[in-house]
Motif scaffolding. Structure first.
Motif, PDB file in Angstrom:
ATOM      1  N   GLY A  34      62.551  29.242  69.462  1.00 26.97           N
ATOM      2  CA  GLY A  34      63.199  29.842  70.609  1.00 26.97           C
ATOM      3  C   GLY A  34      62.290  29.928  71.810  1.00 26.97           C
ATOM      4  N   PHE A  35      62.796  30.525  72.873  1.00 23.64           N
ATOM      5  CA  PHE A  35      62.065  30.547  74.132  1.00 23.64           C
ATOM      6  C   PHE A  35      61.768  31.969  74.604  1.00 23.64           C
ATOM      7  CE2 PHE A  35      62.404  26.097  74.753  1.00 23.64           C
ATOM      8  CZ  PHE A  35      63.604  25.733  74.178  1.00 23.64           C
ATOM      9  N   THR A  36      62.010  32.934  73.757  1.00 28.19           N
ATOM     10  CA  THR A  36      61.730  34.310  74.139  1.00 28.19           C
ATOM     11  C   THR A  36      60.233  34.529  74.232  1.00 28.19           C
ATOM     12  OG1 THR A  36      63.717  35.028  72.990  1.00 28.19           O
ATOM     13  CG2 THR A  36      62.114  36.718  73.534  1.00 28.19           C
ATOM     14  N   THR A  37      59.814  35.265  75.252  1.00 25.19           N
ATOM     15  CA  THR A  37      58.405  35.620  75.377  1.00 25.19           C
ATOM     16  C   THR A  37      58.197  37.063  74.948  1.00 25.19           C
ATOM     17  OG1 THR A  37      58.718  36.255  77.683  1.00 25.19           O
ATOM     18  CG2 THR A  37      58.010  33.993  77.251  1.00 25.19           C
ATOM     19  N   TYR A  38      57.006  37.341  74.504  1.00 29.29           N
ATOM     20  CA  TYR A  38      56.683  38.664  73.998  1.00 29.29           C
ATOM     21  C   TYR A  38      55.375  39.157  74.602  1.00 29.29           C
ATOM     22  CZ  TYR A  38      60.125  37.335  70.504  1.00 29.29           C
ATOM     23  OH  TYR A  38      61.268  36.936  69.883  1.00 29.29           O
ATOM     24  N   THR A  39      55.184  40.451  74.543  1.00 35.07           N
ATOM     25  CA  THR A  39      53.905  41.007  74.939  1.00 35.07           C
ATOM     26  C   THR A  39      52.814  40.470  74.011  1.00 35.07           C
ATOM     27  OG1 THR A  39      54.848  43.019  75.858  1.00 35.07           O
ATOM     28  CG2 THR A  39      52.565  43.130  75.129  1.00 35.07           C
ATOM     29  N   MET A  40      51.711  40.044  74.606  1.00 36.61           N
ATOM     30  CA  MET A  40      50.599  39.477  73.833  1.00 36.61           C
ATOM     31  C   MET A  40      49.341  40.296  74.090  1.00 36.61           C
ATOM     32  SD  MET A  40      52.031  36.809  72.426  1.00 36.61           S
ATOM     33  CE  MET A  40      50.608  35.880  71.836  1.00 36.61           C
ATOM     34  N   GLY A  41      48.487  40.323  73.107  1.00 35.14           N
ATOM     35  CA  GLY A  41      47.257  41.087  73.252  1.00 35.14           C
ATOM     36  C   GLY A  41      46.052  40.376  72.658  1.00 35.14           C
ATOM     37  N   TRP A  42      44.892  40.870  73.032  1.00 33.06           N
ATOM     38  CA  TRP A  42      43.627  40.442  72.443  1.00 33.06           C
ATOM     39  C   TRP A  42      42.901  41.690  71.921  1.00 33.06           C
ATOM     40  CZ3 TRP A  42      41.990  35.517  71.657  1.00 33.06           C
ATOM     41  CH2 TRP A  42      42.594  34.493  72.402  1.00 33.06           C
ATOM     42  N   PHE A  43      42.417  41.581  70.729  1.00 34.30           N
ATOM     43  CA  PHE A  43      41.579  42.612  70.134  1.00 34.30           C
ATOM     44  C   PHE A  43      40.277  41.950  69.686  1.00 34.30           C
ATOM     45  CE2 PHE A  43      44.135  46.521  69.294  1.00 34.30           C
ATOM     46  CZ  PHE A  43      45.311  46.106  69.884  1.00 34.30           C
TER      47      PHE A  43
ATOM     48  N   TYR B 177      40.687  38.378  68.281  1.00 30.95           N
ATOM     49  CA  TYR B 177      41.985  38.097  67.684  1.00 30.95           C
ATOM     50  C   TYR B 177      43.090  38.164  68.734  1.00 30.95           C
ATOM     51  CZ  TYR B 177      39.649  39.080  63.255  1.00 30.95           C
ATOM     52  OH  TYR B 177      38.800  39.064  62.179  1.00 30.95           O
ATOM     53  N   CYS B 178      43.986  37.215  68.641  1.00 30.95           N
ATOM     54  CA  CYS B 178      45.196  37.208  69.451  1.00 30.95           C
ATOM     55  C   CYS B 178      46.319  37.840  68.639  1.00 30.95           C
ATOM     56  CB  CYS B 178      45.533  35.762  69.797  1.00 30.95           C
ATOM     57  SG  CYS B 178      47.094  35.510  70.636  1.00 30.95           S
ATOM     58  N   CYS B 179      47.218  38.550  69.318  1.00 32.09           N
ATOM     59  CA  CYS B 179      48.314  39.181  68.595  1.00 32.09           C
ATOM     60  C   CYS B 179      49.570  39.218  69.460  1.00 32.09           C
ATOM     61  CB  CYS B 179      47.927  40.586  68.144  1.00 32.09           C
ATOM     62  SG  CYS B 179      47.271  41.625  69.462  1.00 32.09           S
ATOM     63  N   GLU B 180      50.683  39.394  68.793  1.00 33.64           N
ATOM     64  CA  GLU B 180      51.983  39.382  69.474  1.00 33.64           C
ATOM     65  C   GLU B 180      52.800  40.600  69.065  1.00 33.64           C
ATOM     66  OE1 GLU B 180      54.369  35.646  70.007  1.00 33.64           O
ATOM     67  OE2 GLU B 180      55.684  36.669  68.600  1.00 33.64           O
ATOM     68  N   GLN B 181      53.484  41.167  70.026  1.00 30.43           N
ATOM     69  CA  GLN B 181      54.308  42.344  69.787  1.00 30.43           C
ATOM     70  C   GLN B 181      55.780  41.978  69.934  1.00 30.43           C
ATOM     71  OE1 GLN B 181      54.889  45.615  72.855  1.00 30.43           O
ATOM     72  NE2 GLN B 181      53.486  46.618  71.434  1.00 30.43           N
ATOM     73  N   ARG B 182      56.550  42.208  68.880  1.00 27.79           N
ATOM     74  CA  ARG B 182      57.972  41.867  68.914  1.00 27.79           C
ATOM     75  C   ARG B 182      58.822  43.023  69.423  1.00 27.79           C
ATOM     76  NH1 ARG B 182      59.702  37.000  66.618  1.00 27.79           N
ATOM     77  NH2 ARG B 182      57.946  35.585  66.974  1.00 27.79           N
TER      78      ARG B 182
END
Length: 124
Positions: free
Chosen positions: A28-37, A95-100
């Motif tokens: 899909g093409f939905t974007t999400y909040t992304m983070g780095w820790f 680390y890269c991470c994604e929030q749904r």
């Protein structure tokens, strides 16, 4: 499901720069909040930066504010972390991470998917 792959880590002298990338493969093409820790040896994983779905809002830990810049290219499903004026204490696995689903910004528990991490080592 999403698969996050970080790249760009390495060894750099203090004062130098690195640019980390995180490529997300998802349906899909939905974007999400992304983070780095990041996590240094013997320490807990800590928040570094995050970026909203549109890229308009960005958030930084006080320790990196003014030195690191998070950005995204949603068309390519990629998030970047430009790290300048690196210090020895920036040494860690990043680390890269994604929030749904939104549940906050600054804690590991706020994010649903994680990459494997990339090592950043800053020599003093």
């Amino acid at each position: 499901q999403v698969h996050l792959v970080e790249s760009g880590g390495g060894l750099v002298q203090a004062g130098g720069s690195l640019r980390l990338s995180c490529a997300a493969s998802r349906r899909g093409f939905t974007t999400y909040t992304m983070g780095w820790f990041r996590q240094a040896p013997g320490k807990e994983r800590e928040f570094v930066a995050a970026i909203s779905t549109t890229g308009v809002s960005t958030y930084y830990a006080d320790s990196v504010k003014g030195r690191f810049t998070i950005s995204r290219n949603s068309a390519e499903n990629t998030v970047y972390l430009q790290m300048d004026s690196l210090k020895f204490e920036d040494t860690a696995v990043y680390y890269c991470c994604e929030q749904r689903t939104y549940s906050g910004t600054y804690y590991c528990s706020n994010y649903d998917y994680w990459g494997q991490g990339t090592q950043v080592t800053v020599s003093s």
